[in-house]
Design a protein around this motif. Structure first.
Motif, mmCIF file in Angstrom:
data_model
loop_
_atom_site.group_PDB
_atom_site.id
_atom_site.type_symbol
_atom_site.label_atom_id
_atom_site.label_comp_id
_atom_site.label_asym_id
_atom_site.label_seq_id
_atom_site.Cartn_x
_atom_site.Cartn_y
_atom_site.Cartn_z
ATOM 1 N N GLU A 158 123.495 14.168 66.543
ATOM 2 C CA GLU A 158 123.068 15.568 66.698
ATOM 3 C C GLU A 158 121.883 15.882 65.699
ATOM 4 O O GLU A 158 120.670 16.329 66.216
ATOM 5 N N ASN A 159 122.095 15.386 64.565
ATOM 6 C CA ASN A 159 121.056 15.604 63.472
ATOM 7 C C ASN A 159 119.942 14.701 63.748
ATOM 8 O O ASN A 159 118.685 15.086 63.484
ATOM 9 N N ASN A 160 120.211 13.530 63.880
ATOM 10 C CA ASN A 160 119.277 12.546 63.998
ATOM 11 C C ASN A 160 118.232 12.756 65.261
ATOM 12 O O ASN A 160 117.046 12.791 65.465
ATOM 13 N N SER A 161 118.963 13.460 66.541
ATOM 14 C CA SER A 161 118.312 13.949 67.607
ATOM 15 C C SER A 161 117.381 15.029 67.328
ATOM 16 O O SER A 161 116.193 15.137 68.072
ATOM 17 N N LYS A 162 117.760 15.824 66.538
ATOM 18 C CA LYS A 162 117.084 17.024 66.112
ATOM 19 C C LYS A 162 115.863 16.745 65.189
ATOM 20 O O LYS A 162 114.820 17.086 65.532
ATOM 21 N N VAL A 163 115.957 15.572 64.458
ATOM 22 C CA VAL A 163 114.976 15.298 63.624
ATOM 23 C C VAL A 163 114.005 14.336 64.311
ATOM 24 O O VAL A 163 112.692 14.620 64.448
ATOM 25 N N LEU A 164 114.451 13.617 65.367
ATOM 26 C CA LEU A 164 113.444 12.884 66.270
ATOM 27 C C LEU A 164 112.822 13.843 67.204
ATOM 28 O O LEU A 164 111.584 13.536 67.452
ATOM 29 N N ALA A 165 113.358 14.886 67.580
ATOM 30 C CA ALA A 165 112.689 15.646 68.594
ATOM 31 C C ALA A 165 111.421 16.449 67.702
ATOM 32 O O ALA A 165 110.415 16.709 68.292
ATOM 33 N N ALA A 166 111.921 16.903 66.527
ATOM 34 C CA ALA A 166 110.868 17.641 65.629
ATOM 35 C C ALA A 166 109.799 16.811 65.618
ATOM 36 O O ALA A 166 108.515 17.007 65.621
ATOM 37 N N LEU A 167 110.027 15.560 65.216
ATOM 38 C CA LEU A 167 108.970 14.407 64.786
ATOM 39 C C LEU A 167 108.116 14.195 66.159
ATOM 40 O O LEU A 167 107.049 14.078 66.115
ATOM 41 N N ASN A 168 108.939 14.052 67.292
ATOM 42 C CA ASN A 168 108.107 13.877 68.233
ATOM 43 C C ASN A 168 106.946 15.119 68.778
ATOM 44 O O ASN A 168 106.337 15.011 69.640
ATOM 45 N N ASP A 219 93.149 16.941 54.392
ATOM 46 C CA ASP A 219 92.105 16.860 55.127
ATOM 47 C C ASP A 219 92.533 15.793 56.242
ATOM 48 O O ASP A 219 93.933 15.413 56.306
ATOM 49 N N VAL A 220 91.612 15.193 56.800
ATOM 50 C CA VAL A 220 92.020 14.536 57.974
ATOM 51 C C VAL A 220 92.760 12.841 57.250
ATOM 52 O O VAL A 220 93.488 12.505 57.803
ATOM 53 N N SER A 221 92.065 12.404 56.381
ATOM 54 C CA SER A 221 92.702 11.330 55.910
ATOM 55 C C SER A 221 94.195 11.424 55.330
ATOM 56 O O SER A 221 94.977 10.870 55.298
ATOM 57 N N THR A 222 94.415 12.698 54.675
ATOM 58 C CA THR A 222 95.549 12.971 54.220
ATOM 59 C C THR A 222 96.596 13.385 55.349
ATOM 60 O O THR A 222 97.755 12.464 55.454
ATOM 61 N N VAL A 223 96.075 13.811 56.317
ATOM 62 C CA VAL A 223 96.988 13.964 57.804
ATOM 63 C C VAL A 223 97.279 12.653 58.103
ATOM 64 O O VAL A 223 98.462 12.273 58.616
ATOM 65 N N LYS A 224 96.385 11.732 58.327
ATOM 66 C CA LYS A 224 96.711 10.556 58.959
ATOM 67 C C LYS A 224 97.669 9.805 58.066
ATOM 68 O O LYS A 224 98.470 9.272 58.639
ATOM 69 N N ARG A 225 97.679 9.975 56.855
ATOM 70 C CA ARG A 225 98.824 9.194 55.954
ATOM 71 C C ARG A 225 99.971 9.889 56.260
ATOM 72 O O ARG A 225 101.151 9.116 56.274
ATOM 73 N N ILE A 226 100.207 11.041 56.449
ATOM 74 C CA ILE A 226 101.161 11.850 56.817
ATOM 75 C C ILE A 226 101.755 11.414 58.117
ATOM 76 O O ILE A 226 102.953 11.239 58.262
ATOM 77 N N HIS A 232 106.842 6.297 60.735
ATOM 78 C CA HIS A 232 107.663 5.245 60.198
ATOM 79 C C HIS A 232 108.938 6.074 60.300
ATOM 80 O O HIS A 232 109.933 5.110 60.288
ATOM 81 N N ILE A 233 108.969 7.212 59.730
ATOM 82 C CA ILE A 233 110.352 7.865 59.711
ATOM 83 C C ILE A 233 111.047 7.821 61.293
ATOM 84 O O ILE A 233 112.000 7.829 61.576
ATOM 85 N N ARG A 234 110.313 8.224 62.080
ATOM 86 C CA ARG A 234 110.510 8.299 63.358
ATOM 87 C C ARG A 234 111.026 6.987 63.800
ATOM 88 O O ARG A 234 112.253 6.954 64.639
ATOM 89 N N ASN A 235 110.516 6.024 63.360
ATOM 90 C CA ASN A 235 110.877 4.596 64.078
ATOM 91 C C ASN A 235 112.275 4.360 63.387
ATOM 92 O O ASN A 235 113.372 3.725 63.886
ATOM 93 N N ALA A 236 112.380 4.798 62.104
ATOM 94 C CA ALA A 236 113.756 4.717 61.423
ATOM 95 C C ALA A 236 114.845 5.221 61.962
ATOM 96 O O ALA A 236 115.918 4.944 62.225
ATOM 97 N N VAL A 237 114.502 6.695 62.182
ATOM 98 C CA VAL A 237 115.452 7.649 62.846
ATOM 99 C C VAL A 237 115.839 6.745 64.351
ATOM 100 O O VAL A 237 117.082 7.022 64.733
ATOM 101 N N VAL A 238 114.953 6.377 65.045
ATOM 102 C CA VAL A 238 115.221 5.626 66.492
ATOM 103 C C VAL A 238 116.276 4.427 66.172
ATOM 104 O O VAL A 238 117.174 4.072 66.827
ATOM 105 N N ALA A 239 115.851 3.618 65.237
ATOM 106 C CA ALA A 239 116.579 2.344 65.010
ATOM 107 C C ALA A 239 118.070 2.976 64.548
ATOM 108 O O ALA A 239 119.158 2.175 64.793
ATOM 109 N N LEU A 240 117.959 3.938 63.410
ATOM 110 C CA LEU A 240 119.326 4.447 63.223
ATOM 111 C C LEU A 240 120.322 4.918 64.027
ATOM 112 O O LEU A 240 121.284 4.699 64.217
ATOM 113 N N MET A 241 119.568 5.685 65.126
ATOM 114 C CA MET A 241 120.385 6.180 66.070
ATOM 115 C C MET A 241 121.113 4.950 67.187
ATOM 116 O O MET A 241 122.221 5.013 67.526
ATOM 117 N N GLN A 242 120.321 3.943 67.530
ATOM 118 C CA GLN A 242 120.581 3.014 68.122
ATOM 119 C C GLN A 242 121.657 2.122 67.094
ATOM 120 O O GLN A 242 122.678 1.794 67.969
#
Length: 351
Positions: A158-168, A219-226, A232-242
């Motif tokens: 549930e927590n991972n789903s919540k994080v994933l939804a927020a990231l999405n 700025d834009v470059s900073t936001v891109k890094r974010i 990367h975090i989202r992919n990790a959360v998806v992998a973790l949920m799987q």
């Protein structure tokens, strides 16, 4: 000596004065007979002294002698029959006593074996009871652990789903903001909205919210890094949920396998428990029957021993009484035989 007394009465009833020839000598010979039966010789002496005829005395003494011999013969036959019967009774009682003693020993051995078997069966039953209790405890522990793991899995997902939804939701907004503001700095209000969104979805202390909130240059470059970090975090959360789903599936399979193994063991132990219980019941019944039989055997042994002692004592007394009776009668017959020979010889000489 009943016959002698009867003869005495008969003799005593004869009274004569004149004696036959040779009677005085005969009287001396009768008196010379060495015997303990003086009553008989006295009566003969009295009969002849009173003038009784020798021929009549011969007949009476002869009849008396034959009667005494018949009595002795009958007594011998009765003794032979009775002593044979008593001997057979004693032999039979000895055999019964020996058989009862052997049976008691056999039953005691059987009882000892049954007691040993019962001890072993009870140990088996106790061990099976302990195994069943262990299985029940293990199953209860497994179910509790599985319930805790399932609840923990559910909370994590549930927590991972919540994080994933927020990231999405956040990542596309940041991407739109970067596209619209290419080459420009984002407004502070936009940064504030993003931070608030993250805090609202992920919590005030979430690392992503803190990272965005502490970014001084938005700025834009900073936001891109974010955005890159968030993806990367989202992919990790998806992998973790799987991975969590796979682990949960494997945990369920393992749990079901363990429960099935416990069920199979419980069924086996329960069957063994029932069989052992039935064996204990059967052996206990055998023990009760053996104890009852031993009680009867001990009673019969005591009665048989008493009866054997009484029969032997009776036979000894019967043998002793017969020996005394026979000795006395043989002595009487001897005395009467001597007297008969004297009067018979006298009668033959004086015909």
């Amino acid at each position: 000596m009943k016959a002698i007394l009867i003869l005495g009465l008969l003799v005593f009833g004869i009274s004569a004065v004149e004696l036959e020839a040779g009677v005085p000598i005969l009287l001396k010979e009768i008196k010379a007979i060495k015997t303990d039966h003086t009553d008989f010789t006295f009566l003969l002496d009295l009969e002849l002294s009173q003038g009784g005829k020798v021929s009549e005395v011969v007949a009476l003494v002869g009849d008396l002698l034959e009667q005494m011999k018949r009595d002795q013969l009958n007594d011998d036959l009765e003794y032979a029959h009775r002593t044979t019967t008593l001997g057979l009774d004693i032999e039979w009682l000895v055999i019964v006593l020996r058989n009862l003693t052997k049976e008691r020993q056999d039953k005691n051995n059987q009882l000892s074996e049954v007691n040993q078997v019962l001890v072993g069966l009870q140990l088996q039953l106790d061990a099976l009871t302990e195994q069943l209790n262990i299985l029940n405890g293990k199953e209860e522990q497994l179910r509790q652990t599985r319930a805790q793991e399932a609840a923990s899995y559910q909370a994590r997902q549930e927590n991972n789903s919540k994080v994933l939804a927020a990231l999405n939701e956040i990542i596309p907004k940041l991407q739109v903001a970067v596209f619209d503001q290419e080459g420009k700095s984002l407004l502070q209000t936009e940064q504030f909205e993003i931070v608030e969104k993250i805090k609202r979805e992920l919590g005030h202390n979430h690392p992503i919210a803190i990272m965005v909130a502490l970014t001084t240059k938005f700025d834009v470059s900073t936001v891109k890094r974010i955005i890159d970090k968030l993806e990367h975090i989202r992919n990790a959360v998806v992998a973790l949920m799987q991975q969590e789903d796979e682990q949960e599936t494997q945990s369920q399979i393992t749990f079901q396998t363990q429960i099935q193994e416990i069920a199979e063991l419980r069924e086996k132990f329960s069957k063994d428990f029932e069989v052992t219980s039935q064996l204990i019941k059967k052996r206990t019944n055998d023990k009760v029957l053996l104890e009852k039989r031993l009680t009867i055997i001990n009673r019969d042994l005591s009665l048989t021993e008493q009866l054997l002692i009484q029969t032997r004592e009776y036979k000894e007394q019967y043998d002793a009484a017969y020996a005394v009776r026979k000795g006395k009668r043989i002595s009487e017959i001897k005395t009467v035989q001597q007297a008969y020979d004297l009067v018979d010889n006298h009668a033959k000489k004086h015909k």
